[in-house]
Design a protein around this motif. Structure first.
Motif, PDB file in Angstrom:
ATOM      1  N   LEU A 161      22.991  -3.267  30.665  1.00 43.26           N
ATOM      2  CA  LEU A 161      23.728  -4.162  29.779  1.00 43.26           C
ATOM      3  C   LEU A 161      25.036  -4.589  30.428  1.00 43.26           C
ATOM      4  CD1 LEU A 161      23.361  -2.286  26.357  1.00 43.26           C
ATOM      5  CD2 LEU A 161      21.933  -4.136  27.263  1.00 43.26           C
ATOM      6  N   ALA A 162      25.463  -5.797  30.104  1.00 44.77           N
ATOM      7  CA  ALA A 162      26.717  -6.332  30.634  1.00 44.77           C
ATOM      8  C   ALA A 162      27.892  -5.887  29.757  1.00 44.77           C
ATOM      9  CB  ALA A 162      26.643  -7.850  30.707  1.00 44.77           C
ATOM     10  N   ILE A 163      28.126  -4.593  29.753  1.00 37.62           N
ATOM     11  CA  ILE A 163      29.259  -3.978  29.054  1.00 37.62           C
ATOM     12  C   ILE A 163      29.398  -2.580  29.639  1.00 37.62           C
ATOM     13  CG2 ILE A 163      27.809  -3.061  27.177  1.00 37.62           C
ATOM     14  CD1 ILE A 163      30.163  -3.523  25.274  1.00 37.62           C
ATOM     15  N   ASP A 178      35.104  -1.505  28.388  1.00 33.84           N
ATOM     16  CA  ASP A 178      35.024  -2.252  27.138  1.00 33.84           C
ATOM     17  C   ASP A 178      34.828  -1.388  25.907  1.00 33.84           C
ATOM     18  OD1 ASP A 178      34.815  -4.808  28.675  1.00 33.84           O
ATOM     19  OD2 ASP A 178      32.920  -3.895  29.297  1.00 33.84           O
ATOM     20  N   VAL A 179      34.246  -0.220  26.061  1.00 34.28           N
ATOM     21  CA  VAL A 179      33.862   0.550  24.884  1.00 34.28           C
ATOM     22  C   VAL A 179      33.791   2.036  25.233  1.00 34.28           C
ATOM     23  CG1 VAL A 179      31.353   0.448  25.249  1.00 34.28           C
ATOM     24  CG2 VAL A 179      32.257   0.513  22.907  1.00 34.28           C
ATOM     25  N   TYR A 204      37.352  -8.511  26.965  1.00 29.80           N
ATOM     26  CA  TYR A 204      36.023  -8.953  27.391  1.00 29.80           C
ATOM     27  C   TYR A 204      34.981  -8.839  26.273  1.00 29.80           C
ATOM     28  CZ  TYR A 204      38.546  -8.050  31.686  1.00 29.80           C
ATOM     29  OH  TYR A 204      39.507  -8.028  32.666  1.00 29.80           O
ATOM     30  N   VAL A 205      35.389  -8.311  25.127  1.00 30.21           N
ATOM     31  CA  VAL A 205      34.486  -8.226  23.978  1.00 30.21           C
ATOM     32  C   VAL A 205      34.956  -9.234  22.930  1.00 30.21           C
ATOM     33  CG1 VAL A 205      33.558  -6.758  22.136  1.00 30.21           C
ATOM     34  CG2 VAL A 205      33.994  -5.788  24.405  1.00 30.21           C
ATOM     35  N   LYS A 206      34.088 -10.135  22.554  1.00 33.12           N
ATOM     36  CA  LYS A 206      34.434 -11.153  21.561  1.00 33.12           C
ATOM     37  C   LYS A 206      34.275 -10.575  20.159  1.00 33.12           C
ATOM     38  CE  LYS A 206      33.161 -15.814  19.970  1.00 33.12           C
ATOM     39  NZ  LYS A 206      34.536 -16.335  20.014  1.00 33.12           N
ATOM     40  N   VAL A 207      35.309 -10.691  19.348  1.00 34.53           N
ATOM     41  CA  VAL A 207      35.227 -10.248  17.961  1.00 34.53           C
ATOM     42  C   VAL A 207      34.787 -11.432  17.108  1.00 34.53           C
ATOM     43  CG1 VAL A 207      36.528  -9.396  15.967  1.00 34.53           C
ATOM     44  CG2 VAL A 207      37.003  -8.488  18.262  1.00 34.53           C
ATOM     45  N   ASP A 217      31.484  -1.427  34.261  1.00 34.19           N
ATOM     46  CA  ASP A 217      30.996  -2.735  33.820  1.00 34.19           C
ATOM     47  C   ASP A 217      29.569  -2.736  33.294  1.00 34.19           C
ATOM     48  OD1 ASP A 217      33.399  -3.958  34.909  1.00 34.19           O
ATOM     49  OD2 ASP A 217      32.491  -3.608  36.865  1.00 34.19           O
ATOM     50  N   HIS A 218      28.868  -1.605  33.358  1.00 37.00           N
ATOM     51  CA  HIS A 218      27.450  -1.571  33.001  1.00 37.00           C
ATOM     52  C   HIS A 218      27.137  -0.363  32.124  1.00 37.00           C
ATOM     53  CE1 HIS A 218      27.851  -3.361  37.056  1.00 37.00           C
ATOM     54  NE2 HIS A 218      26.918  -4.216  36.647  1.00 37.00           N
TER      55      HIS A 218
END
Length: 360
Positions: free
Chosen positions: A289-291, A295-296, A352-355, A316-317
């Motif tokens: 996954l591209a996260i 990011d999390v 990089y994460v859209k809310v 990143d993955h």
């Protein structure tokens, strides 16, 4: 499709959670402040808290409060983190009340108020055992704080407060919150006036309200997680009368393929200095996954699709085992996750994460 990864927030469920928490606490004559820091001060979510009945908004970052004040929410603001001396000039002009534990900082606030012609209310934090912020409830520390406050011309002590569960994992109890009340009463005697606020923690303190064992005198809670996620991580529980499906994290598949389940070659540390371990399950369908960890919080996400297992992540993955996933999956498919407080906090902070705000 829109940009991925994204965090979908269901606003009506957040507002309903706020309303239910406010109604619960109202029966015990406790006001509720909505803590917006978990979503990086998101304006839409903060407004949902207000519409749900929260009497003030609280955040740890002055930058978030600045952004929220631009929205004309017409509600008091509390700075949750102890003030940095470098931000005091902003605090006295932007924040209605702040939390303090250091006499040196109280004096700096009073001086900044004098220069800028402001008055400022403070809540003295008391450490009842969690060992994060607060004066230690000893006679000397209480007297020292009272002496400092009495010497201020423009700072008023509005009340006392405490934090539990965030650092030491100490659960709120009638005993430790009664200790807060006792310190407040001692401060009242020394200051010569009644305190308006006895702030008894946050989400973890709701259990005492539910059981009817909150000590008399506690009249305020600062609630974030319960409203945002319907959970209480410190108490390790889902709160039964609140929505848990308020948020969904979505990430996009950028690689699919069958690979061995154990790396081939000498294994050292990963990119974060940890030495990974693997279970040999043979050749499996894997997805990327591209996260990632940038990011999390990996430990805080749970796949919503059956047959999806998180193997690990780099910056990143996120790498998944998809061998048992039912149905078709292709490059560009979306994998959805439930988030806990830590994962929500990281995702809403990451640029990089859209809310994505959804009304329902």
């Amino acid at each position: 499709m829109g940009r991925n990864p994204k965090l979908r927030i269901r606003l009506s469920k957040v507002q309903d959670n706020a309303s239910k928490v406010v109604d619960l606490c109202k029966g015990s004559k406790i006001e509720v402040g909505g803590v917006a820091k978990g979503v990086c001060g998101n304006v839409s979510v903060a407004r949902a808290m207000v519409d749900g009945g929260c009497s003030f908004l609280a955040d740890s970052r002055i930058q978030n409060i600045i952004n929220l004040k631009k929205e004309n929410l017409n509600i008091p603001f509390m700075l949750l983190r102890l003030p940095m001396p470098s931000e005091i000039d902003e605090i006295v002009s932007l924040v209605n009340f702040s939390l303090v534990s250091m006499t040196e900082v109280v004096k700096l606030i009073d001086e900044a108020c004098r220069i800028q012609n402001f008055y400022h209310d403070v809540i003295v934090m008391v450490d009842v055992g969690d060992l994060r912020e607060g004066i230690w409830p000893s006679e000397s520390e209480i007297e020292n704080m009272a002496k400092t406050l009495k010497g201020c011309q423009r700072v008023r002590c509005m009340g006392v407060g405490t934090n539990v569960g965030c650092f030491g994992g100490v659960l709120p109890s009638p005993e430790n919150l009664d200790k807060l009340v006792q310190v407040g009463r001692e401060l009242e005697e020394l200051l010569g006036y009644k305190l308006e606020i006895y702030s008894g923690g946050g989400t973890s303190s709701l259990a005492l309200v539910e059981k009817g064992i909150m000590p008399l005198g506690i009249n305020q809670l600062r609630v974030g997680e319960a409203i945002l996620l319907g959970s209480d991580v410190t108490g390790r529980r889902s709160i039964p009368y609140l929505h848990r499906d308020t948020m969904v994290l979505e990430a996009e598949v950028i690689e699919l393929g069958r690979k061995p389940s154990v790396p081939i070659g000498a294994v050292g540390a990963d990119a974060f200095g940890n030495v990974p371990t693997f279970v040999d399950k043979g050749v499996r369908l894997r997805g990327i996954l591209a996260i990632g960890k940038q990011d999390v919080r990996l430990e805080g996400i749970s796949p919503l699709q059956e047959g999806v297992y998180v193997l690990g992540a780099s910056s990143d993955h996120i790498i998944l085992d998809l061998e048992e996933l039912a149905g078709e999956i292709t490059i560009g498919s979306t994998i959805s996750f439930k988030v806990d407080y830590g994962a929500m906090l990281a995702a809403t902070t990451s640029p990089y994460v859209k809310v994505v705000i959804e009304e329902r």
